[in-house]
Enzyme design. Structure first.
Site, PDB file in Angstrom:
ATOM      1  N   SER A  16      -8.997  -2.609   1.370  1.00 33.92           N
ATOM      2  CA  SER A  16      -8.803  -2.114   2.737  1.00 33.92           C
ATOM      3  C   SER A  16      -8.179  -0.729   2.787  1.00 33.92           C
ATOM      4  CB  SER A  16      -7.927  -3.088   3.528  1.00 33.92           C
ATOM      5  OG  SER A  16      -6.677  -3.271   2.884  1.00 33.92           O
ATOM      6  N   ASP A 186       3.618  -2.140   6.465  1.00 36.09           N
ATOM      7  CA  ASP A 186       3.718  -3.503   5.942  1.00 36.09           C
ATOM      8  C   ASP A 186       3.959  -3.516   4.434  1.00 36.09           C
ATOM      9  OD1 ASP A 186       1.254  -2.702   4.982  1.00 36.09           O
ATOM     10  OD2 ASP A 186       0.131  -4.421   5.769  1.00 36.09           O
ATOM     11  N   HIS A 189      -0.330  -1.242   3.396  1.00 39.45           N
ATOM     12  CA  HIS A 189      -1.312  -0.361   4.033  1.00 39.45           C
ATOM     13  C   HIS A 189      -0.640   0.936   4.475  1.00 39.45           C
ATOM     14  CE1 HIS A 189      -3.172  -4.391   4.459  1.00 39.45           C
ATOM     15  NE2 HIS A 189      -4.263  -3.697   4.152  1.00 39.45           N
TER      16      HIS A 189
END
Length: 211
Positions: A16, A186, A189
């Site tokens: 991601s 977090d 990310h």
């Protein structure tokens, strides 16, 4: 000295952090993270080189997932450079799903990616080490799982003569300047500033200085 040459094709692969919202319906979409920043900054500095950047990161991927799609999403694209940024989900799934990836399996799967690339392509490799920051607090325990995987990435870079982007130390150092959450809300990310840190480190690894 800039390592990228006239007409080179650079492929970003990963999870991601690389994906970062790219449009699956547009093969040239770079998402909103470090691949886009690298394309922007490099194109600004070297417009005459006509380098193409591609992004095939997919959110949630682990090493095993990259191996499952490596033919279509890497080898078939015939890149001149392959930048691999993988590993945090191989750690994360141990803690949120009870589905760990051992360091041995991680390293052997990563080695398979490299071997398949070297057998099929005359491409150069850039290995980007994963990182985690201690925010929220529960991320601290992840170090016991992630640190050996970071070491594995570094060892593979040495073994195969790949370039290494040492993100873990860079994010730790940046967190002295501003709190960890500023760079990665977090712990995983990156924020826009965190993506900027990755882009700058990647370009400097490639011999491109922005100052």
């Amino acid at each position: 000295m800039n390592r990228l040459q006239q007409g080179d094709v650079v492929l970003f692969q990963g999870d991601s952090i690389t994906d970062c919202g790219r449009d699956r319906n547009f093969s040239g979409s770079l998402g909103n993270g470090y691949p886009l920043l690298i394309d922007s900054l490099f194109g600004m500095k070297f417009p005459e080189l006509n380098v193409t950047f591609l992004n095939r990161g997919i959110s949630g991927n682990r090493v095993v997932d990259l191996n499952g799609r490596w033919q279509e999403d890497c080898l078939d694209l015939r890149p001149d450079w392959v930048s691999i940024y993988i590993g945090i989900n191989d750690t994360w799934r141990r803690y949120d799903s009870g589905d760990p990836t051992s360091t041995e399996d991680f390293k052997s799967g990563y080695r398979k990616l490299i071997e398949r690339t070297k057998e099929a392509l005359d491409a150069k490799l850039v290995l980007v080490e994963p990182f985690v920051l201690p925010h929220p607090e529960d991320r601290r325990v992840w170090r016991e799982d992630l640190d050996p995987k970071i070491t594995a990435v570094r060892e593979l870079a040495v073994e195969y003569g790949a370039l290494l982007v040492p993100l873990d130390g860079l994010f730790a150092a940046a967190s002295v300047r501003r709190e960890a959450a500023f760079w990665a809300p977090d712990g995983v990310h990156p924020s826009p500033a965190g993506h900027g840190l990755i882009a700058k480190a990647w370009l400097e690894t490639m011999g491109v200085r922005l100052d």
